[in-house]
Design a protein around this motif. Structure first.
Motif, PDB file in Angstrom:
ATOM      1  N   SER A   1      -2.889 -18.057   9.638  1.00  0.00           N
ATOM      2  CA  SER A   1      -4.154 -18.090  10.371  1.00  0.00           C
ATOM      3  C   SER A   1      -4.102 -17.156  11.563  1.00  0.00           C
ATOM      4  N   LEU A   2      -5.074 -16.267  11.632  1.00  0.00           N
ATOM      5  CA  LEU A   2      -5.192 -15.351  12.764  1.00  0.00           C
ATOM      6  C   LEU A   2      -6.026 -16.026  13.853  1.00  0.00           C
ATOM      7  N   PRO A   3      -5.730 -15.759  15.125  1.00  0.00           N
ATOM      8  CA  PRO A   3      -6.404 -16.460  16.223  1.00  0.00           C
ATOM      9  C   PRO A   3      -7.873 -16.083  16.407  1.00  0.00           C
ATOM     10  N   ARG A   4      -8.268 -14.943  15.867  1.00  0.00           N
ATOM     11  CA  ARG A   4      -9.675 -14.526  15.933  1.00  0.00           C
ATOM     12  C   ARG A   4      -9.943 -13.612  14.744  1.00  0.00           C
ATOM     13  N   ASN A   5     -11.182 -13.215  14.585  1.00  0.00           N
ATOM     14  CA  ASN A   5     -11.556 -12.338  13.487  1.00  0.00           C
ATOM     15  C   ASN A   5     -11.140 -10.904  13.791  1.00  0.00           C
ATOM     16  N   PHE A   6     -10.209 -10.383  12.970  1.00  0.00           N
ATOM     17  CA  PHE A   6      -9.726  -9.017  13.115  1.00  0.00           C
ATOM     18  C   PHE A   6     -10.285  -8.100  12.027  1.00  0.00           C
ATOM     19  N   GLY A   7     -10.838  -8.668  10.984  1.00  0.00           N
ATOM     20  CA  GLY A   7     -11.337  -7.887   9.858  1.00  0.00           C
ATOM     21  C   GLY A   7     -10.458  -8.057   8.635  1.00  0.00           C
ATOM     22  N   LYS A   8     -11.039  -7.761   7.490  1.00  0.00           N
ATOM     23  CA  LYS A   8     -10.372  -7.996   6.212  1.00  0.00           C
ATOM     24  C   LYS A   8      -9.030  -7.272   6.095  1.00  0.00           C
ATOM     25  N   GLU A   9      -8.970  -6.024   6.527  1.00  0.00           N
ATOM     26  CA  GLU A   9      -7.744  -5.251   6.354  1.00  0.00           C
ATOM     27  C   GLU A   9      -6.577  -5.853   7.135  1.00  0.00           C
ATOM     28  N   ILE A  10      -6.829  -6.282   8.357  1.00  0.00           N
ATOM     29  CA  ILE A  10      -5.771  -6.902   9.166  1.00  0.00           C
ATOM     30  C   ILE A  10      -5.371  -8.245   8.568  1.00  0.00           C
ATOM     31  N   ALA A  11      -6.353  -9.024   8.128  1.00  0.00           N
ATOM     32  CA  ALA A  11      -6.048 -10.315   7.496  1.00  0.00           C
ATOM     33  C   ALA A  11      -5.225 -10.104   6.230  1.00  0.00           C
ATOM     34  N   LEU A  12      -5.593  -9.119   5.453  1.00  0.00           N
ATOM     35  CA  LEU A  12      -4.843  -8.816   4.228  1.00  0.00           C
ATOM     36  C   LEU A  12      -3.419  -8.392   4.578  1.00  0.00           C
ATOM     37  N   THR A  13      -3.271  -7.561   5.585  1.00  0.00           N
ATOM     38  CA  THR A  13      -1.939  -7.126   6.022  1.00  0.00           C
ATOM     39  C   THR A  13      -1.093  -8.310   6.476  1.00  0.00           C
ATOM     40  N   ALA A  14      -1.696  -9.237   7.213  1.00  0.00           N
ATOM     41  CA  ALA A  14      -0.967 -10.432   7.663  1.00  0.00           C
ATOM     42  C   ALA A  14      -0.488 -11.247   6.464  1.00  0.00           C
ATOM     43  N   GLY A  15      -1.342 -11.389   5.465  1.00  0.00           N
ATOM     44  CA  GLY A  15      -0.949 -12.108   4.259  1.00  0.00           C
ATOM     45  C   GLY A  15       0.143 -11.389   3.489  1.00  0.00           C
ATOM     46  N   LEU A  16       0.039 -10.072   3.390  1.00  0.00           N
ATOM     47  CA  LEU A  16       1.072  -9.281   2.710  1.00  0.00           C
ATOM     48  C   LEU A  16       2.419  -9.414   3.419  1.00  0.00           C
ATOM     49  N   ASN A  17       2.399  -9.458   4.732  1.00  0.00           N
ATOM     50  CA  ASN A  17       3.639  -9.610   5.500  1.00  0.00           C
ATOM     51  C   ASN A  17       4.312 -10.952   5.246  1.00  0.00           C
ATOM     52  N   GLU A  18       3.543 -11.963   4.913  1.00  0.00           N
ATOM     53  CA  GLU A  18       4.093 -13.300   4.664  1.00  0.00           C
ATOM     54  C   GLU A  18       4.473 -13.543   3.205  1.00  0.00           C
ATOM     55  N   ALA A  19       3.987 -12.710   2.311  1.00  0.00           N
ATOM     56  CA  ALA A  19       4.228 -12.901   0.879  1.00  0.00           C
ATOM     57  C   ALA A  19       5.708 -12.751   0.550  1.00  0.00           C
ATOM     58  N   ARG A  20       6.197 -13.638  -0.336  1.00  0.00           N
ATOM     59  CA  ARG A  20       7.614 -13.644  -0.705  1.00  0.00           C
ATOM     60  C   ARG A  20       7.862 -13.269  -2.157  1.00  0.00           C
ATOM     61  N   GLY A  21       6.809 -13.019  -2.916  1.00  0.00           N
ATOM     62  CA  GLY A  21       6.951 -12.730  -4.341  1.00  0.00           C
ATOM     63  C   GLY A  21       7.476 -11.338  -4.616  1.00  0.00           C
ATOM     64  N   GLU A  22       7.975 -11.165  -5.820  1.00  0.00           N
ATOM     65  CA  GLU A  22       8.432  -9.843  -6.262  1.00  0.00           C
ATOM     66  C   GLU A  22       7.260  -8.914  -6.523  1.00  0.00           C
ATOM     67  N   ALA A  23       6.128  -9.476  -6.899  1.00  0.00           N
ATOM     68  CA  ALA A  23       4.892  -8.735  -7.111  1.00  0.00           C
ATOM     69  C   ALA A  23       3.795  -9.417  -6.302  1.00  0.00           C
ATOM     70  N   ILE A  24       2.930  -8.609  -5.705  1.00  0.00           N
ATOM     71  CA  ILE A  24       1.866  -9.150  -4.872  1.00  0.00           C
ATOM     72  C   ILE A  24       0.522  -8.741  -5.458  1.00  0.00           C
ATOM     73  N   ILE A  25      -0.350  -9.726  -5.616  1.00  0.00           N
ATOM     74  CA  ILE A  25      -1.682  -9.508  -6.133  1.00  0.00           C
ATOM     75  C   ILE A  25      -2.655  -9.934  -5.041  1.00  0.00           C
ATOM     76  N   THR A  26      -3.592  -9.056  -4.690  1.00  0.00           N
ATOM     77  CA  THR A  26      -4.583  -9.408  -3.675  1.00  0.00           C
ATOM     78  C   THR A  26      -5.883  -9.800  -4.372  1.00  0.00           C
ATOM     79  N   LEU A  27      -6.545 -10.785  -3.801  1.00  0.00           N
ATOM     80  CA  LEU A  27      -7.805 -11.295  -4.350  1.00  0.00           C
ATOM     81  C   LEU A  27      -8.798 -11.515  -3.216  1.00  0.00           C
ATOM     82  N   ASP A  28     -10.080 -11.391  -3.531  1.00  0.00           N
ATOM     83  CA  ASP A  28     -11.143 -11.774  -2.606  1.00  0.00           C
ATOM     84  C   ASP A  28     -11.670 -13.140  -3.025  1.00  0.00           C
ATOM     85  N   ALA A  29     -11.954 -13.987  -2.043  1.00  0.00           N
ATOM     86  CA  ALA A  29     -12.436 -15.328  -2.349  1.00  0.00           C
ATOM     87  C   ALA A  29     -13.943 -15.407  -2.482  1.00  0.00           C
TER      88      ALA A  29
END
Length: 101
Positions: free
Chosen positions: A72-100
């Protein structure tokens, strides 16, 4: 739910004010993963400073689904920053991004 201990896939989903649809999105994603993905996976939801109840709903999903992780980000930074934060936390060998939405 993950089938083994090693995480093969990380599904990263940035979210902003998706309270109205997040449970339906998660149920649909979970159904596909349970049916078609035999390898271990995680779902990394990244809340981009939502002002609705998105974060509360994500925490509820994480309590009942062991594969769900919440960033969770403390404020709205935009989709790209949110996606980057999620990518930084991902632990899988392959990463798939999705829009909700």
């Amino acid at each position: 739910m993950p089938k083994t201990n090693a995480i093969i896939y990380s599904f990263v989903v940035p979210l902003y004010n998706e309270s109205a649809g997040i449970e339906r999105f998660h149920a649909a994603l979970q159904a596909v993963l349970d049916t078609d993905v035999p390898e271990a996976y995680e779902i990394v939801y990244c809340n981009d400073g939502s002002s609705d109840t998105t974060l509360d709903k994500l925490h509820q999903l994480a309590k009942t689904h062991p594969a769900v992780r919440v960033v969770s980000l403390p404020r709205n930074f935009g989709k790209e920053i949110a996606l980057t934060a999620g990518l930084n936390e991902a632990r899988g060998e392959a990463i798939i991004t999705l829009d909700a939405d």
